[in-house]
Enzyme design. Structure first.
Site, PDB file in Angstrom:
ATOM      1  N   CYS A  19       2.037   3.378  11.763  1.00 61.55           N
ATOM      2  CA  CYS A  19       2.938   2.869  10.727  1.00 61.55           C
ATOM      3  C   CYS A  19       3.295   4.022   9.795  1.00 61.55           C
ATOM      4  CB  CYS A  19       2.301   1.706   9.957  1.00 61.55           C
ATOM      5  SG  CYS A  19       0.860   2.160   8.963  1.00 61.55           S
TER       6      CYS A  19
ATOM      7  N   HIS B 165       0.835  -1.192   0.000  1.00 65.19           N
ATOM      8  CA  HIS B 165       0.000   0.000   0.000  1.00 65.19           C
ATOM      9  C   HIS B 165       0.868   1.239   0.000  1.00 65.19           C
ATOM     10  CE1 HIS B 165       0.846  -0.954   4.232  1.00 65.19           C
ATOM     11  NE2 HIS B 165       0.794   0.342   4.454  1.00 65.19           N
TER      12      HIS B 165
END
Length: 748
Positions: free
Chosen positions: A259, A65
């Site tokens: 993250c 992603h």
């Protein structure tokens, strides 16, 4: 907004055998639908995100992603691989691959959709249904939440909640109070309802955090009133006998997950921790610090917590809120893969009385390293922490010294103190002023280096012994080597002290009194009595070696430094070469060899961005429109000695850009040394050319490296095969066309 995933974005027979090929196959489907405008640029962004941390998850899931300027709207593509694809997960290859594409400016609603999917991936019924279906439309419906897998509640990917978790918490609590308030069915029941509602992904991540915090607060209120079993009323017999209890109540944990992109792993780790907490019988509330922002946990919830879990790969914001509590600090993937272990570990630390002292809210190194990380990686992070804080002192002090020399001449270092003699109308006085201010700034270099190395290892408690050790290194002429060693020793001593079990009454004064006192005494003793003299001798030997470099040796050193400066464009290798150079000039009277090394390093660091700028100018058709725009900025960045200006080009095409840059940088570094160019300033690019010795030949060295790098990049890019392109009408035929050999024309 159109559906984020449709049947056209599903490949139930993904034939790719590598993660790069899988990303390309799924991205081509996005291009075909007009969701991605530049296939190669988008794949470069995906690869750059993958380089930060593998995106494979235990359970056979790969979730590449990124956020990219080449994405027009939030999009998901799903592939199912019969053979499995290695995405770096510990338990083997992934058969379920989700490619998540978010626009660079995605708003909260978009990111909420993506985070909802991330949470659903932790549901085994959901993944089992995706593995068993034979219909692409069904798979897309499952992912959207339009179809519910068996034995699993639907979690719709929507951004329009009918009632936020926080609101439900308030309503439930009010109802409980009206029904009697004092019983488990009252406040405690409302808290339980709120806790369940806080897991709903129909609300935003921020609302989910707020709901979870409110639920925990409601449960705490219920316990205090004796309404919930395990509260202070003693309703639960046995006290600590329960597996999840502490002093007659459930063990309480607060956690933070984050993250690098804040899209997927942040929310997957939160879901995994929450599930593990319920199974372990502990109260666990998670604050997700994702791209959509975050809502801070209720201070009362934090204060009542018995332990803290940080599962993160970017700095935890407002980390000092959690000071003084037992803490487990790991990477975000550990939160996904082994949440039960983390809960057990934080409980063990609480039982041993281990606490952390807190830290500043933003640092380059927030933790010592996640589980499984090698010592070499940890050491590099610690050293880079010190270097990153030292560089501004180097730049400011060095430029001030250089300005002092430019105004007052080379004898300015012999000028009296401006406190005793300063004439407003004399240039020499102004030169002496700048020189003496720069000299003061330079005196901080070694202490700052040592202090923030220790900070990177042990957080804020490492600062005092680190600065003390660095100052001692400066006093005994141990220089930068002494600063490095002092910082590592200080961090190690503090980390050792923090592992000692401390009685509760003493914990409050540990970070303020005990740790600074003991660690400073230990570091001072070691630096002054044990290792200071050997390090000072090594520093002197290194200085003598540099001063003795002439001829071929100097040219080879310049080439090596040029290679290092262009290898990772501002990364650790680049910083090692830069620090090596600045260490030589960080004195009042640097040697001629040290100034030659500084000149070679700065010249080589200017080559990559200038070369990319030139390449996009002379052969623009080899680059995307975005790269051509980046090329315009690279002119200024390169001229200013900001090597990072070439990073967008290196990320998009590393095998062509980085080797070409290294060759050009090596040529420039070697020529600069051969020409005998010198530089007293540690930064500034072409703007400090008047301060350079042999400036004309110095500019020739830079031009030579830029031309060589440009020629190599243009040649290598001209030889590559053109990439496949989607049909101009935006039809869904692109994947099939690519499979049949359709190629993309070179960009105009």
């Amino acid at each position: 907004m159109s559906d984020m995933i449709t049947a056209d974005l599903v490949d139930l027979d993904l034939s790719a055998d590598t993660k790069e090929a899988a990303a390309r196959a799924l991205a081509q489907r996005m291009v075909a639908l007009g969701r991605v405008t530049d296939l190669e640029g988008f794949l470069a962004d995906v690869a750059a995100r993958e380089a930060q941390m593998p995106t494979g998850l235990d359970g056979g899931i790969g979730i590449p992603h990124c956020r990219s300027a080449h994405v027009t709207e939030p999009t998901l593509a799903f592939g199912r691989s019969p053979a499995g694809i290695d995405f770096g997960a510990a338990d083997g290859p992934a058969d379920l691959v989700f490619l998540i594409a978010a626009p660079a400016g995605a708003d909260d609603a978009h990111l909420t959709i993506l985070s909802a999917l991330a949470r659903r991936l932790m549901n085994s019924e959901f993944t089992d249904a995706l593995r068993s279906t034979d219909d692409a439309a069904t798979a897309a419906a499952l992912i959207r939440g339009d179809q519910t897998p068996a034995a699993s509640p639907a979690t719709a990917l929507t951004t329009t909640p009918t009632t936020t978790p926080a609101a439900k918490t308030v309503e439930g609590a009010g109802a409980g109070a009206a029904d009697g308030g004092a019983g488990p069915e009252g406040a405690a029941g409302a808290a339980g309802t709120a806790a369940g509602d806080s897991q709903s992904t129909a609300a935003t991540p921020a609302a989910a955090s707020a709901g979870a915090a409110a639920a925990s607060t409601a449960r705490a209120s219920a316990r205090e009133s004796g309404a919930e079993p395990g509260g202070d009323s003693g309703a639960e017999p046995g006290g600590d006998s329960g597996a999840g209890t502490t002093a007659g109540r459930p063990f309480r944990i607060v956690a933070v997950t984050s993250c690098p992109t804040g899209i997927a792993h942040t929310y997957m780790a939160a879901e995994a921790l929450e599930n593990a907490g319920r199974e372990a019988g502990v109260e666990l509330v998670v604050e997700t610090q994702g791209s959509a922002g975050f809502t801070r946990l209720d201070p009362q919830v934090v204060a009542a917590a018995d332990g803290v879990i940080f599962a993160h790969d970017v700095p935890v914001r407002d980390k000092d809120r959690f000071a003084g509590k037992p803490t487990v600090d790991v990477g975000v993937k550990a939160g996904i893969n082994r949440p039960a272990e983390l809960i057990g570990e934080v409980r063990e630390r609480a039982a041993r009385g281990e606490v952390t002292a807190g830290s500043a809210p933003s640092t380059p190194v927030e933790r010592a390293g996640e589980a499984g990380e090698g010592y070499g990686t940890k050491l590099r992070k610690w050293l880079m922490s010190g270097v990153s804080y030292m560089v501004p002192f180097v730049a400011a002090g060095g430029l001030l010294l250089a300005i002092g020399f430019a105004i007052g001449g080379w004898q300015v270092n012999k000028a009296p103190s401006v406190m005793d003699h300063f004439m407003w109308t004399q240039a020499d006085s102004w030169g002496a002023l700048f020189f003496q201010i720069g000299g003061v700034a330079f005196k901080f270099l070694v202490p700052v280096l040592a202090g923030y190395i220790a900070y990177g290892m042990a957080d804020r408690p490492g600062l005092v012994p680190g600065f003390v050790g660095g100052a001692i290194a400066l006093d005994i002429n141990a220089g930068f080597l002494g600063g490095l060693v002092a910082g590592l020793i200080a961090g190690a001593v503090v980390m050792g002290i923090q592992k000692v079990r401390i009685p509760a009454p003493v914990r409050g004064i540990m970070p303020v009194v005990v740790i600074p006192l003991i660690s400073s005494a230990v570091v001072g003793f070691l630096m002054l009595v044990v290792i200071g003299k050997p390090i000072a001798s090594a520093q002197k030997g290194l200085t003598d070696w540099l001063n003795g470099l002439t001829g071929t040796n100097a040219v080879l050193l310049g080439a090596l430094l040029g290679l290092m400066m262009c290898f990772d464009l501002g990364g650790p290798v680049n910083k090692v070469a830069y620090t090596f150079a600045t260490a030589g000039i960080a004195v009042s009277n640097p040697s001629d060899s040290a100034m030659k090394i500084m000149a070679a390093v700065m010249a080589a660091g200017m080559v990559p961005p200038l070369a990319m700028a030139l390449a996009t100018t002379v052969r623009g058709r080899l680059f995307t429109a975005t790269e051509r725009e980046n090329g315009k900025a690279a002119w200024v960045l390169g001229a200013s000695f900001i090597s990072e200006g070439a990073i967008p080009f290196a990320a998009a095409d590393p095998l062509r850009v980085i080797p070409s840059s290294m060759i050009g940088g090596a040529i420039t570094g070697a020529l600069s040394m051969a020409f005998g160019a010198t530089l007293r300033a540690p930064h500034g690019g072409i703007f400090v050319v008047p301060l350079i010795g042999n400036p004309f030949l110095y500019l020739i060295a830079i031009a030579a490296g830029v031309c060589v790098t440009t020629a190599l990049v243009v040649l290598l890019k001209s030889l590559r095969k053109p990439a496949p392109q989607a049909p101009a009408d935006g039809s869904t035929a692109a994947p099939e066309a690519a499979a049949n050999g359709t190629k993309e024309p070179v960009a105009a």
